[in-house]
Design an enzyme around this catalytic site. Structure first.
Site, short mmCIF file in Angstrom:
data_model
loop_
_atom_site.label_atom_id
_atom_site.label_comp_id
_atom_site.label_asym_id
_atom_site.label_seq_id
_atom_site.Cartn_x
_atom_site.Cartn_y
_atom_site.Cartn_z
N ASP A 1 53.98 50.23 32.87
CA ASP A 1 54.03 51.31 31.89
C ASP A 1 52.66 51.83 31.51
O ASP A 1 51.64 51.21 31.76
CB ASP A 1 54.73 50.80 30.63
CG ASP A 1 53.86 49.84 29.83
OD1 ASP A 1 53.51 50.17 28.69
OD2 ASP A 1 53.52 48.76 30.36
N ASP B 1 45.64 41.87 37.42
CA ASP B 1 44.38 42.61 37.52
C ASP B 1 43.25 41.71 37.04
O ASP B 1 42.67 40.99 37.83
CB ASP B 1 44.43 43.99 36.87
CG ASP B 1 45.11 44.01 35.53
OD1 ASP B 1 45.03 43.01 34.80
OD2 ASP B 1 45.70 45.04 35.19
N GLY C 1 56.98 44.01 31.87
CA GLY C 1 56.72 44.69 33.12
C GLY C 1 57.44 44.16 34.34
O GLY C 1 57.75 44.92 35.26
N GLU D 1 55.33 37.73 37.90
CA GLU D 1 54.54 38.72 37.17
C GLU D 1 54.55 40.04 37.93
O GLU D 1 54.60 40.04 39.16
CB GLU D 1 53.11 38.19 36.99
CG GLU D 1 52.15 39.13 36.32
CD GLU D 1 52.46 39.41 34.86
OE1 GLU D 1 53.57 39.91 34.56
OE2 GLU D 1 51.59 39.18 34.01
N ASP D 2 54.47 41.15 37.20
CA ASP D 2 54.46 42.45 37.85
C ASP D 2 53.14 42.74 38.54
O ASP D 2 53.10 43.20 39.67
CB ASP D 2 54.84 43.57 36.88
CG ASP D 2 53.95 43.61 35.62
OD1 ASP D 2 53.14 42.70 35.41
OD2 ASP D 2 54.10 44.58 34.84
N LYS E 1 45.45 43.18 42.19
CA LYS E 1 44.23 43.99 42.27
C LYS E 1 43.03 43.04 42.37
O LYS E 1 42.41 42.72 41.36
CB LYS E 1 44.06 44.84 41.01
CG LYS E 1 45.08 45.91 40.79
CD LYS E 1 44.73 46.67 39.52
CE LYS E 1 45.68 47.74 39.18
NZ LYS E 1 45.30 48.44 37.93
N PHE F 1 44.84 52.70 37.87
CA PHE F 1 45.85 52.51 36.84
C PHE F 1 47.16 53.07 37.36
O PHE F 1 47.23 54.21 37.83
CB PHE F 1 45.46 53.19 35.52
CG PHE F 1 46.43 52.87 34.43
CD1 PHE F 1 46.40 51.64 33.80
CD2 PHE F 1 47.42 53.77 34.08
CE1 PHE F 1 47.32 51.32 32.81
CE2 PHE F 1 48.34 53.47 33.09
CZ PHE F 1 48.29 52.24 32.46
#
Length: 178
Positions: A162, A106, A48, A102-103, A134, A155
């Site tokens: 993705d 969460d 990601g 990191e992308d 998040k 989401f």
């Protein structure tokens, strides 16, 4: 409102590419000020983070060393709760400061696992930079050192993120329409 369809889900435009790039540029300036005089190893977390890593490193524009690793804990739209190391870091990290790229954060479980593992393997320090965070989804004691954008617990896809491997190449970020 711009919309896309991936498999069985529809998504609407959430964060335009220009806003993402501005956030990454701000983060790069902060990181560059913090790492001055050190020799950090940047570790891009695949799959990601590939777009984020590319943009961040272009803004840093220095003699920094970059490597990649890959971990997985997701299937579809939810976490499996187990972290799988698919591609370990192949560079000596002993006594090196690391900055994980990191992308999205969460639940935080994957990065908590990875950071603890790298500390145990002898990294002198481990910091975390994430394009998206998040806070409402966080389920563990993890605080990113660098955050591009804080977002709600929707989401999302695009800009490297993705839905079952689809949608990574969109330059903008889209959120699912329920």
């Amino acid at each position: 409102m711009k919309k896309i369809r991936l498999k069985d889900k529809e998504f609407e435009l959430f964060i335009p590419e220009n806003d993402i790039r501005d956030a990454i540029r701000r983060m790069a300036n902060q990181i560059e000020a913090d790492v001055k005089g050190t020799d950090p190893l940047f570790v891009g977390i695949l799959n990601g983070a590939f777009m984020f890593v590319s943009e961040l490193m272009s803004f840093l524009d220095g003699p920094y060393e970059l490597t990649f690793a890959r971990y997985s804990s997701y299937r579809g739209t939810s976490t499996t709760g187990m972290v799988n190391e698919i591609m370990p870091i192949r560079v000596d990290i002993k006594d090196r400061p690391l900055i994980l790229l990191e992308d999205i954060i969460d639940t935080g479980y994957t990065m908590q696992f990875v950071m603890n593992k790298l500390r145990e393997q002898g990294a002198s320090s481990v910091k975390l930079a994430t394009m998206l965070f998040k806070p409402a989804a966080l389920k563990c004691d993890l605080k990113p050192d660098y955050v591009g954008l804080q977002i709600p617990n929707d989401f999302i896809v695009g800009h490297g993120l993705d839905y079952d491997e689809a949608g990574r190449a969109f330059r903008d970020i889209y959120k699912v329409i329920y």
